[in-house]
Design a protein around this motif. Sequence first.
Motif, PDB file in Angstrom:
ATOM      1  N   ARG A 122       0.827  -1.201   0.000  1.00 21.13           N
ATOM      2  CA  ARG A 122       0.000   0.000   0.000  1.00 21.13           C
ATOM      3  C   ARG A 122       0.868   1.259   0.000  1.00 21.13           C
ATOM      4  O   ARG A 122       0.678   2.188   0.772  1.00 21.13           O
ATOM      5  CB  ARG A 122      -0.975  -0.021   1.171  1.00 21.13           C
ATOM      6  N   CYS A 123       1.834   1.207  -0.909  1.00 21.63           N
ATOM      7  CA  CYS A 123       2.839   2.269  -0.993  1.00 21.63           C
ATOM      8  C   CYS A 123       3.222   2.462  -2.456  1.00 21.63           C
ATOM      9  O   CYS A 123       3.323   1.482  -3.201  1.00 21.63           O
ATOM     10  CB  CYS A 123       4.061   1.839  -0.181  1.00 21.63           C
ATOM     11  N   PRO A 124       3.470   3.692  -2.892  1.00 20.53           N
ATOM     12  CA  PRO A 124       3.937   3.908  -4.260  1.00 20.53           C
ATOM     13  C   PRO A 124       5.283   3.237  -4.509  1.00 20.53           C
ATOM     14  O   PRO A 124       6.124   3.136  -3.609  1.00 20.53           O
ATOM     15  CB  PRO A 124       4.073   5.424  -4.363  1.00 20.53           C
ATOM     16  N   VAL A 125       5.470   2.799  -5.730  1.00 18.59           N
ATOM     17  CA  VAL A 125       6.718   2.173  -6.160  1.00 18.59           C
ATOM     18  C   VAL A 125       7.248   2.949  -7.357  1.00 18.59           C
ATOM     19  O   VAL A 125       6.519   3.189  -8.321  1.00 18.59           O
ATOM     20  CB  VAL A 125       6.485   0.695  -6.553  1.00 18.59           C
ATOM     21  N   TYR A 126       8.516   3.334  -7.284  1.00 13.98           N
ATOM     22  CA  TYR A 126       9.210   3.930  -8.421  1.00 13.98           C
ATOM     23  C   TYR A 126      10.100   2.853  -9.016  1.00 13.98           C
ATOM     24  O   TYR A 126      10.780   2.134  -8.281  1.00 13.98           O
ATOM     25  CB  TYR A 126      10.057   5.141  -7.998  1.00 13.98           C
ATOM     26  N   PHE A 137      12.241  -7.486 -28.039  1.00 11.73           N
ATOM     27  CA  PHE A 137      13.431  -6.745 -28.396  1.00 11.73           C
ATOM     28  C   PHE A 137      13.539  -5.549 -27.459  1.00 11.73           C
ATOM     29  O   PHE A 137      12.586  -4.790 -27.318  1.00 11.73           O
ATOM     30  CB  PHE A 137      13.345  -6.276 -29.853  1.00 11.73           C
ATOM     31  N   VAL A 138      14.668  -5.401 -26.828  1.00  7.32           N
ATOM     32  CA  VAL A 138      14.868  -4.276 -25.921  1.00  7.32           C
ATOM     33  C   VAL A 138      15.042  -3.014 -26.753  1.00  7.32           C
ATOM     34  O   VAL A 138      15.984  -2.907 -27.533  1.00  7.32           O
ATOM     35  CB  VAL A 138      16.095  -4.493 -25.018  1.00  7.32           C
ATOM     36  N   ASN A 139      14.098  -2.087 -26.625  1.00  9.91           N
ATOM     37  CA  ASN A 139      14.194  -0.873 -27.426  1.00  9.91           C
ATOM     38  C   ASN A 139      14.273   0.391 -26.588  1.00  9.91           C
ATOM     39  O   ASN A 139      14.176   1.477 -27.114  1.00  9.91           O
ATOM     40  CB  ASN A 139      13.033  -0.776 -28.414  1.00  9.91           C
ATOM     41  N   GLY A 140      14.444   0.263 -25.291  1.00  9.43           N
ATOM     42  CA  GLY A 140      14.556   1.447 -24.470  1.00  9.43           C
ATOM     43  C   GLY A 140      14.530   1.132 -22.994  1.00  9.43           C
ATOM     44  O   GLY A 140      14.509  -0.030 -22.588  1.00  9.43           O
ATOM     45  N   ILE A 141      14.559   2.186 -22.233  1.00  9.46           N
ATOM     46  CA  ILE A 141      14.412   2.079 -20.782  1.00  9.46           C
ATOM     47  C   ILE A 141      13.105   2.769 -20.430  1.00  9.46           C
ATOM     48  O   ILE A 141      12.754   3.802 -20.997  1.00  9.46           O
ATOM     49  CB  ILE A 141      15.596   2.723 -20.052  1.00  9.46           C
ATOM     50  N   THR A 142      12.370   2.191 -19.530  1.00 10.36           N
ATOM     51  CA  THR A 142      11.140   2.806 -19.061  1.00 10.36           C
ATOM     52  C   THR A 142      11.269   3.091 -17.574  1.00 10.36           C
ATOM     53  O   THR A 142      11.927   2.353 -16.840  1.00 10.36           O
ATOM     54  CB  THR A 142       9.913   1.914 -19.359  1.00 10.36           C
ATOM     55  N   TYR A 143      10.667   4.162 -17.168  1.00  4.22           N
ATOM     56  CA  TYR A 143      10.599   4.470 -15.748  1.00  4.22           C
ATOM     57  C   TYR A 143       9.161   4.808 -15.428  1.00  4.22           C
ATOM     58  O   TYR A 143       8.440   5.368 -16.240  1.00  4.22           O
ATOM     59  CB  TYR A 143      11.580   5.580 -15.349  1.00  4.22           C
ATOM     60  N   ARG A 144       8.729   4.404 -14.240  1.00  2.00           N
ATOM     61  CA  ARG A 144       7.306   4.501 -13.912  1.00  2.00           C
ATOM     62  C   ARG A 144       7.112   4.721 -12.417  1.00  2.00           C
ATOM     63  O   ARG A 144       7.972   4.393 -11.609  1.00  2.00           O
ATOM     64  CB  ARG A 144       6.584   3.229 -14.344  1.00  2.00           C
ATOM     65  N   MET A 160      -2.734   2.598 -10.333  1.00  2.00           N
ATOM     66  CA  MET A 160      -2.570   3.696 -11.271  1.00  2.00           C
ATOM     67  C   MET A 160      -1.073   3.804 -11.575  1.00  2.00           C
ATOM     68  O   MET A 160      -0.254   3.824 -10.653  1.00  2.00           O
ATOM     69  CB  MET A 160      -3.093   4.996 -10.642  1.00  2.00           C
ATOM     70  N   VAL A 161      -0.737   3.840 -12.848  1.00  2.00           N
ATOM     71  CA  VAL A 161       0.663   3.867 -13.263  1.00  2.00           C
ATOM     72  C   VAL A 161       0.879   5.070 -14.177  1.00  2.00           C
ATOM     73  O   VAL A 161       0.039   5.368 -15.026  1.00  2.00           O
ATOM     74  CB  VAL A 161       1.044   2.582 -14.035  1.00  2.00           C
ATOM     75  N   CYS A 162       1.994   5.730 -14.000  1.00  2.00           N
ATOM     76  CA  CYS A 162       2.429   6.751 -14.949  1.00  2.00           C
ATOM     77  C   CYS A 162       3.792   6.295 -15.453  1.00  2.00           C
ATOM     78  O   CYS A 162       4.690   6.005 -14.648  1.00  2.00           O
ATOM     79  CB  CYS A 162       2.520   8.118 -14.291  1.00  2.00           C
ATOM     80  N   GLN A 163       3.936   6.213 -16.773  1.00  2.00           N
ATOM     81  CA  GLN A 163       5.118   5.586 -17.360  1.00  2.00           C
ATOM     82  C   GLN A 163       5.667   6.424 -18.504  1.00  2.00           C
ATOM     83  O   GLN A 163       4.926   6.916 -19.346  1.00  2.00           O
ATOM     84  CB  GLN A 163       4.728   4.199 -17.871  1.00  2.00           C
TER      85      GLN A 163
END
Length: 191
Positions: A122-126, A137-144, A160-163
């Motif tokens: 019950r905590c946000p995760v970065y 195929f790895v085409n980038g890095i994502t952060y969310r 709820m995710v923001c990516q």
Amino acid sequence: MTVFDTSRTEITYSLGRVALTDIPDERLRKLASYWCSQRAGRTLPSRDDVDPLDLPNGVLANMILLDIVGSERYRRFRFRLVGTAIYTHVGRELTSLHIDEALPEPYLSYVSFTHATAADRRCPVYSETLYHDQGNFVNGITYRLVLPLASDHEATDRIMVCQFWVRRGDKSRWEGDWRTVQPLTQLVDFG
């Protein structure tokens, strides 16, 4: 169909902590602050507490809202809403699919881990990780930023995710060998 069974997960990920002020993307810091303010003294905000008009600038198109389906042991995450930037990046409609119907391994296991961690703690995760497209195929890095929501303000029933993404070749703060990038997963501290 793949069901994420938390009791039999073979892959393990490390989990750290990050101060809100140390999240590298300003949009995600503002979103985390907004989420925290919507708790209003409760454990978690509900979906009804989140007004799209009040979200920080630059995040709405990169938002995903997922329903949690099933029990804690055999839960699945179903796409309820998918922002236009997500749709554009992924290149297909995800709404009403479960994540196990949309994501390839090992990316699926990692995303399931981040969502389950946010729901259970019950905590946000970065998080930051390599992004694998449909062809794996790895085409980038994502952060969310993964944010738990609860209709009753206690038991997580939505995520709820923001990516955002950085594609290979784009200038960014990520440097080094893309083949050796390890996932970064951190619980967000508001202190």
